[in-house]
Design an enzyme around this catalytic site. Structure first.
Site, PDB file in Angstrom:
ATOM      1  N   ARG A 121       0.902  -1.555  -0.173  1.00  0.00           N
ATOM      2  CA  ARG A 121      -0.156  -0.250  -0.514  1.00  0.00           C
ATOM      3  C   ARG A 121       0.976   1.339   0.356  1.00  0.00           C
ATOM      4  O   ARG A 121       0.663   2.190   0.155  1.00  0.00           O
ATOM      5  CB  ARG A 121      -1.422   0.277   1.013  1.00  0.00           C
ATOM      6  CG  ARG A 121      -2.733  -1.037   1.318  1.00  0.00           C
ATOM      7  CD  ARG A 121      -3.006  -1.210   2.271  1.00  0.00           C
ATOM      8  NE  ARG A 121      -4.143  -1.556   2.500  1.00  0.00           N
ATOM      9  CZ  ARG A 121      -3.835  -2.648   2.820  1.00  0.00           C
ATOM     10  NH1 ARG A 121      -3.412  -2.661   3.904  1.00  0.00           N
ATOM     11  NH2 ARG A 121      -4.962  -3.620   3.130  1.00  0.00           N
ATOM     12  N   GLU A 185       8.956  19.122 -24.696  1.00  0.00           N
ATOM     13  CA  GLU A 185       8.082  19.405 -23.555  1.00  0.00           C
ATOM     14  C   GLU A 185       8.051  21.078 -22.542  1.00  0.00           C
ATOM     15  O   GLU A 185       7.958  21.411 -21.656  1.00  0.00           O
ATOM     16  CB  GLU A 185       8.340  18.775 -22.580  1.00  0.00           C
ATOM     17  CG  GLU A 185       7.810  17.079 -22.837  1.00  0.00           C
ATOM     18  CD  GLU A 185       6.431  17.200 -22.621  1.00  0.00           C
ATOM     19  OE1 GLU A 185       5.801  18.220 -22.074  1.00  0.00           O
ATOM     20  OE2 GLU A 185       5.480  16.124 -23.238  1.00  0.00           O
ATOM     21  N   ARG A 241      -4.104  21.887 -13.247  1.00  0.00           N
ATOM     22  CA  ARG A 241      -3.434  20.988 -13.917  1.00  0.00           C
ATOM     23  C   ARG A 241      -3.509  20.210 -15.427  1.00  0.00           C
ATOM     24  O   ARG A 241      -2.099  20.146 -16.225  1.00  0.00           O
ATOM     25  CB  ARG A 241      -2.665  19.419 -13.078  1.00  0.00           C
ATOM     26  CG  ARG A 241      -2.123  18.777 -13.889  1.00  0.00           C
ATOM     27  CD  ARG A 241      -1.879  17.735 -12.120  1.00  0.00           C
ATOM     28  NE  ARG A 241      -0.160  16.865 -12.658  1.00  0.00           N
ATOM     29  CZ  ARG A 241       0.202  16.134 -11.732  1.00  0.00           C
ATOM     30  NH1 ARG A 241       0.391  15.603 -10.735  1.00  0.00           N
ATOM     31  NH2 ARG A 241       1.689  15.114 -12.977  1.00  0.00           N
TER      32      ARG A 241
HETATM   33  P1  NAD Z   1      12.368   6.527 -21.626  1.00  0.00           P
HETATM   34  O1  NAD Z   1      12.505   5.913 -20.769  1.00  0.00           O
HETATM   35  O2  NAD Z   1      11.424   5.405 -23.212  1.00  0.00           O
HETATM   36  O3  NAD Z   1      14.094   6.990 -22.103  1.00  0.00           O
HETATM   37  C1  NAD Z   1      13.668   7.126 -23.324  1.00  0.00           C
HETATM   38  C2  NAD Z   1      14.986   6.093 -24.008  1.00  0.00           C
HETATM   39  O4  NAD Z   1      16.230   7.242 -24.014  1.00  0.00           O
HETATM   40  C3  NAD Z   1      15.069   4.538 -22.984  1.00  0.00           C
HETATM   41  O5  NAD Z   1      15.413   4.599 -24.296  1.00  0.00           O
HETATM   42  C4  NAD Z   1      16.391   5.072 -22.430  1.00  0.00           C
HETATM   43  O6  NAD Z   1      17.078   4.263 -22.059  1.00  0.00           O
HETATM   44  C5  NAD Z   1      17.673   6.154 -23.074  1.00  0.00           C
HETATM   45  N1  NAD Z   1      17.849   6.662 -22.434  1.00  0.00           N
HETATM   46  C6  NAD Z   1      16.855   7.343 -20.709  1.00  0.00           C
HETATM   47  N2  NAD Z   1      17.687   8.107 -20.520  1.00  0.00           N
HETATM   48  C7  NAD Z   1      19.084   7.969 -20.514  1.00  0.00           C
HETATM   49  C8  NAD Z   1      20.609   8.141 -21.072  1.00  0.00           C
HETATM   50  N3  NAD Z   1      20.965   9.299 -19.756  1.00  0.00           N
HETATM   51  N4  NAD Z   1      21.738   8.223 -21.369  1.00  0.00           N
HETATM   52  C9  NAD Z   1      20.791   6.868 -22.318  1.00  0.00           C
HETATM   53  N5  NAD Z   1      19.789   6.660 -22.618  1.00  0.00           N
HETATM   54  C10 NAD Z   1      18.582   7.030 -21.401  1.00  0.00           C
HETATM   55  O7  NAD Z   1      11.316   8.001 -22.326  1.00  0.00           O
HETATM   56  P2  NAD Z   1      10.749   9.055 -22.230  1.00  0.00           P
HETATM   57  O8  NAD Z   1      10.766  10.127 -22.499  1.00  0.00           O
HETATM   58  O9  NAD Z   1      11.821   9.800 -20.493  1.00  0.00           O
HETATM   59  O10 NAD Z   1       9.763   8.971 -20.661  1.00  0.00           O
HETATM   60  C11 NAD Z   1       8.139   8.952 -21.670  1.00  0.00           C
HETATM   61  C12 NAD Z   1       6.955   8.070 -20.846  1.00  0.00           C
HETATM   62  O11 NAD Z   1       7.389   9.683 -19.728  1.00  0.00           O
HETATM   63  C13 NAD Z   1       6.117   8.299 -21.533  1.00  0.00           C
HETATM   64  O12 NAD Z   1       5.894   6.648 -20.672  1.00  0.00           O
HETATM   65  C14 NAD Z   1       4.997   8.581 -21.062  1.00  0.00           C
HETATM   66  O13 NAD Z   1       3.930   7.903 -20.484  1.00  0.00           O
HETATM   67  C15 NAD Z   1       5.453   9.312 -19.637  1.00  0.00           C
HETATM   68  N6  NAD Z   1       5.297  10.389 -19.173  1.00  0.00           N
HETATM   69  C16 NAD Z   1       5.323  10.437 -17.687  1.00  0.00           C
HETATM   70  C17 NAD Z   1       4.485  11.513 -17.395  1.00  0.00           C
HETATM   71  C18 NAD Z   1       4.212  11.835 -15.769  1.00  0.00           C
HETATM   72  O14 NAD Z   1       3.967  13.128 -16.167  1.00  0.00           O
HETATM   73  N7  NAD Z   1       4.218  10.514 -15.312  1.00  0.00           N
HETATM   74  C19 NAD Z   1       4.345  12.840 -17.966  1.00  0.00           C
HETATM   75  C20 NAD Z   1       5.799  12.794 -19.107  1.00  0.00           C
HETATM   76  C21 NAD Z   1       5.322  11.178 -19.286  1.00  0.00           C
HETATM   77  N1  GLY Z   2       2.559  15.464 -17.678  1.00  0.00           N
HETATM   78  C1  GLY Z   2       1.776  15.861 -17.385  1.00  0.00           C
HETATM   79  C2  GLY Z   2       0.850  15.997 -15.643  1.00  0.00           C
HETATM   80  O1  GLY Z   2       2.113  16.270 -14.986  1.00  0.00           O
HETATM   81  O2  GLY Z   2       0.334  16.202 -15.097  1.00  0.00           O
END
Ligand code: NAD
Ligand code: GLY
Length: 359
Positions: A121, A185, A241
């Site tokens: 939890r 972003e 938000r």
């Molecule tokens: P990701 O985690 O897949 O990373 C992108 C790629 O870059 C991967 O292949 C990873 O291995 C590589 N990588 C990352 N950091 C690295 C580094 N320093 N050196 C070498 N390689 C590296 O993708 P992302 O773009 O970081 O995140 C996308 C995800 O985030 C999606 O699932 C999306 O839904 C989520 N997201 C969440 C929120 C939230 O508020 N929680 C907001 C926006 C996006």
């Molecule tokens: N990425 C949108 C949010 O965190 O609300």
């Protein structure tokens, strides 16, 4: 080092931003937490570069660390991997005082946060974001989730981290396409809340992509501060938000239609921001310079903006998004650079008109 406080009463935390944080993070955490069982979750790309560095720093500070690297990629953010990670939590004998550490991009951050939110939890977790997107967006604000075959991020909750450590050095190994996706972003933050940040991006794109430390510190800290302010006012996305979803309404539809294969999230959001601006112009909310300034930044990133997708398929996908409220579409629309409104008054007729024309 920059420190940003996210003020959420009992769920408050700090975001630390600097270079060389990976070799200090264990020590910094040890100042506020007894050493404990720790599951350090990463992906294989990131794990092979940074996994042992971080694990060793925790070990030196007496944390009992198990390092686990999943394959990289969005399709790993699934319930099967969640079950696998729970198995590791049991095997490593984690309890409610233990720690989960997410070292990676948004995929690892969202998945690890989901494990932390649900195991027993809820146990504490730390975000160490390594992609620009994760550093400016996903590691902050507590949205944690896994994907479901019926939709992205459909299984999840709000669960804030205990702290976020952003080491700007990690961007030196980030593939350039991922850097571009994260940069989109940052443009988003400029449009929704900060004209000065937007102007800085226009002026400093070269420095940012050269990984100039001061420029990175500025854009990451400003983005984190904007997100923190928004989340502090509306943690669970009841209203405000939603402005963080600027460009995401149409962007998400484009990702869905193309099965998340053709566009990175940031690439689709860039197109979504341009369409949202066109809609705002059509509604008389803003003028063409708002569109042109974004277009120019996005073109300089080398992104292609024409999708070739049919307006009909985009609109159909829009209506299946979880951001629709009672069947009505909600758009975040710019009124000027630095200011947006949320509108549910965009008719299908306007949408067809905008989406049928190339950007
Ligand atoms: P990701 O985690 O897949 O990373 C992108 C790629 O870059 C991967 O292949 C990873 O291995 C590589 N990588 C990352 N950091 C690295 C580094 N320093 N050196 C070498 N390689 C590296 O993708 P992302 O773009 O970081 O995140 C996308 C995800 O985030 C999606 O699932 C999306 O839904 C989520 N997201 C969440 C929120 C939230 O508020 N929680 C907001 C926006 C996006
Ligand atoms: N990425 C949108 C949010 O965190 O609300």
């Amino acid at each position: 080092m920059k420190k940003i406080h996210v003020n959420l009463s009992a769920n408050s935390y700090n975001i630390y931003i600097d270079k060389d944080l990976l070799v200090k993070v264990g020590e910094m955490i040890a100042k506020g937490k007894e050493p404990c069982k720790t599951l350090l979750i990463t992906d294989e790309n990131i794990g092979k570069i940074y996994g042992e560095i971080v694990a060793e720093n925790f070990r030196q500070n007496n944390f009992d660390v198990k390092l686990l690297a999943l394959p990289p990629g969005e399709d790993q953010k699934n319930i099967e991997n969640a079950l696998l990670l729970y198995d590791h939590c049991f095997a490593h004998k984690l309890d409610r005082k233990s720690l989960i550490v997410a070292l990676g991009g948004g995929v690892i951050g969202d998945l690890s946060g989901f494990i932390a939110a649900t195991f027993m939890r809820g146990i504490p977790y730390i975000q160490i974001p390594t992609s620009l997107l994760a550093q400016v967006d996903s590691s902050i604000g507590g949205k944690v989730a896994v994907n479901h075959p019926k939709g992205k991020n459909m299984i999840g909750c709000f669960y804030q981290p205990t702290a976020v450590f952003i080491d700007t050095n990690t961007l030196s190994t980030l593939p350039s396409k991922e850097m571009v996706a994260g940069f989109v972003e940052v443009i988003k933050y400029g449009v929704i809340r900060d004209a000065e940040l937007f102007a800085f991006l226009e002026k400093s794109m070269y420095d940012i992509f050269q990984l100039n430390h001061e420029a990175l510190l500025k854009i990451i800290a400003t983005s984190c501060q904007i997100k923190a302010n928004v989340v502090e006012q509306d943690e669970k996305e009841k209203d405000l938000r939603a402005i963080l979803n600027y460009g995401h309404t149409i962007g998400h539809a484009i990702e869905t239609i193309t099965n998340y294969k053709k566009y990175r999230h940031g690439e689709a959001v860039a197109i979504g921001m341009l369409y949202a601006s066109k809609i705002a112009i059509e509604l008389g909310l803003t003028d063409n310079t708002v569109f042109e300034r974004q277009l120019s930044l996005i073109k300089n990133l080398g992104l292609s903006i024409q999708t070739g997708l049919k307006s009909e398929s985009i609109i159909k996908a829009l209506y299946t998004d979880k951001k629709t409220i009672s069947g009505r579409l909600r758009f975040v629309l710019p009124t000027k650079i630095g200011e947006v409104i949320i509108s549910d008054k965009v008719s299908d007729e306007i949408l067809y008109r905008i989406l049928d024309n190339p950007l």
